[in-house]
Design an enzyme around this catalytic site. Structure first.
Site, PDB file in Angstrom:
ATOM      1  N   LYS A 174      40.388  52.964  34.747  1.00 30.91           N
ATOM      2  CA  LYS A 174      41.367  53.861  35.384  1.00 30.91           C
ATOM      3  C   LYS A 174      41.951  54.749  34.286  1.00 30.91           C
ATOM      4  O   LYS A 174      42.857  54.375  33.566  1.00 30.91           O
ATOM      5  CB  LYS A 174      42.471  53.029  36.047  1.00 30.91           C
ATOM      6  CG  LYS A 174      43.147  53.711  37.270  1.00 30.91           C
ATOM      7  CD  LYS A 174      43.824  55.037  36.991  1.00 30.91           C
ATOM      8  CE  LYS A 174      45.121  54.869  36.256  1.00 30.91           C
ATOM      9  NZ  LYS A 174      45.817  56.207  36.079  1.00 30.91           N
ATOM     10  N   CYS A 282      49.996  57.620  19.546  1.00 31.88           N
ATOM     11  CA  CYS A 282      50.796  56.412  19.341  1.00 31.88           C
ATOM     12  C   CYS A 282      50.872  56.041  17.871  1.00 31.88           C
ATOM     13  O   CYS A 282      51.711  55.232  17.479  1.00 31.88           O
ATOM     14  CB  CYS A 282      50.242  55.249  20.153  1.00 31.88           C
ATOM     15  SG  CYS A 282      48.617  54.680  19.608  1.00 31.88           S
TER      16      CYS A 282
END
Length: 496
Positions: A174, A282
């Site tokens: 996903k 990140c």
């Protein structure tokens, strides 16, 4: 008419009609470039069912055959990397050279997974007891779910999918609904490489799709990368349903600059690591901890380099930093700039008024000085091109600052003192450490992951821990019949 991006289920593009769709933007122009189908409960069931049907056959496929598929995929990905980079830039906004770097690091992980025959070897103890052999085997989990973020639409899926498939699992991926095309492109390449139908499925959507995977009883494990609040939710929801979960969360990465550091190299690193991919990483450096008396000089050098940065459409080879991914995200990052001003930080470079022709979701590189830990620009993961300078009076004060932070993803120290560097790597409470390296993302044969609120679960991504996460060990104890050893014995078995 805009393009349609739909699911990839059971080896083909989904042909149904979605009840809900989302808009996919070109961040450099602000125009809608496509509509993406959002999965409902029915599509989640369809994708998971396809993966479940494919699992027995793929599990029993030989390691040699699985590796051949991964090798073929690696060659196709390398051959078409420029095409994929353009897809990433058109939906994410990062410059094409940065997208190419993302793909190069992704290929490292595919190459590691190609070593599955070596990596999945078990142990064997002959004659552990008289006539008894004991050995261990690593077996796949079944259907696994991978939920990936927008900032690395190719690399993060390839942190997980190659290892999962190499281990014999089947997968439902996903991707982010903001830039979904890269995942479909990867699924098509896997099919071309010979991956059987249903082994890899791509499901688009939002929380409905995420919750569907978290709650589906046939999904045995979840790999997730995203913000800390969602990582915590994914971990708690998945584990409550008996799933194995690795959930990588947010970050507030500090770069400590000691007084003996080469300040030109440190300034180069701060700008590169702070504003690459518009700070949507990140592992981006978002806080520079300047240990006095170098702060004034370091801020001046960083400011000088920021003035030369070229902000523009990522498809322009001259551009060094592109737009943010959506208007909503751009506005969120702008709100932090305004909050920093209101809280008393010194705004050295203001990126709010950057001018780029043709619309788009723009925010230029922004620099705050004299930031304190109480300010929201310090506390929160901004995920944009905002760099904060915190002044520290000593190495110990800098270390205390890093260790007190709720996040523990990545950090770096710039120094020419090997003793200080060695002390830092030992004492800092962060999972990935750079010594004069601003973005210490591990190579593909190590593993990626932070500490504290940057990771939920006990397994890091890719590398050896990736293979551990996607398998479960079985120990077999065997003895072949020997009539002389027969007879009933109700005592606990003892080795002899």
């Amino acid at each position: 008419m805009t393009a349609r991006i739909s699911h990839w289920i059971d080896g083909k593009h989904w042909a149904g009609v979605a009840e809900r769709t989302g808009e996919v933007f070109d961040p450099a122009t602000g125009e809608v470039r496509a509509h993406v189908d959002f999965a409902g409960a029915g599509q989640v069931d369809e994708a998971v069912a396809a993966a479940a049907r494919a699992f027995p056959g793929w599990r029993d496929t030989s390691l040699a055959a699985r590796s051949r598929v991964l090798f073929a995929f690696r060659e196709l990905l390398a051959a078409r990397k420029d095409e994929l980079a353009k897809i990433i830039t058109s939906e994410h906004g990062k410059v094409e050279s940065d997208a190419a770097g993302e793909i190069a690091r992704a290929i490292e992980n595919v190459e590691y997974a190609c070593g599955a025959p070596q990596l999945l070897k078990g142990g064997f103890s002959e004659n552990a007891s008289r006539g008894v052999d004991v050995y261990s085997i690593a077996q796949p989990l079944g259907v696994v779910g991978v939920i990936s973020p927008f900032n690395f639409p190719a690399m993060v899926p390839l942190w997980f999918v190659p290892n999962a498939l190499a281990c014999g699992n089947t997968a439902v991926l996903k991707p982010s609904e903001k830039d979904p095309s890269a995942s479909v492109f990867l699924a098509e390449l896997f099919a071309e490489a010979g991956l059987p139908d249903g082994v890899l499925n791509v499901l688009h959507g939002d929380k409905v799709a995420v919750d569907g995977l978290l709650e589906h009883p046939a999904v045995k494990a979840i790999s997730f990368v995203g913000s800390t609040p969602i990582a915590r939710y994914v971990y708690e929801t998945g584990t409550a349903r008996g799933k194995r979960v690795q959930a990588l969360g947010g970050a507030k990465n500090h770069m400590v600059v000691l007084p003996d550091a080469d300040l030109d190299l440190a300034a180069d690193a701060a700008v590169s690591a702070g504003f690459g991919s518009a700070g949507e990483r990140c592992m981006a450096v978002s806080v520079v901890v300047a240990v006095e008396p170098v702060a004034d000089e370091l801020v001046a050098k960083v400011t000088e380099r920021m003035a030369r940065l070229k902000v523009g459409d990522g498809r322009d080879p001259a551009s060094e930093m592109g737009p943010l991914v959506t208007a909503a995200h751009r506005d969120r990052v702008r709100s932090y700039v305004e909050a920093g001003l209101a809280e008393g930080a010194s705004l050295v470079v203001d990126g709010r008024d950057v001018a780029v022709p043709g619309g788009g979701f723009w925010l230029g590189p922004t620099l705050f000085d004299r930031v304190t830990p109480e300010m929201s620009v310090y506390r929160d993961e901004i995920f944009g091109p905002v760099l904060s300078v915190v002044r520290a009076g000593s190495y110990d004060a800098a270390l205390e600052l890093v260790n007190a932070n709720a996040y523990g993803n990545g950090t770096a120290i710039f120094t020419n003192d090997g003793r200080a560097a060695r002390r830092f790597q030992n004492e800092v409470e962060v999972g990935m450490v750079g010594l004069n390296v601003p973005i210490p993302v591990p190579v593909g044969y190590y593993s990626f992951g932070g500490w504290k609120d940057s990771l939920f679960g006990d397994s890091h991504a890719y590398g050896p821990e990736g293979f551990h996460f996607f398998t479960r060990r079985k120990v077999v104890t065997s003895r072949w019949p020997d009539p002389s050893q027969g007879g009933v014995n109700l005592g606990f078995p003892r080795n002899s």
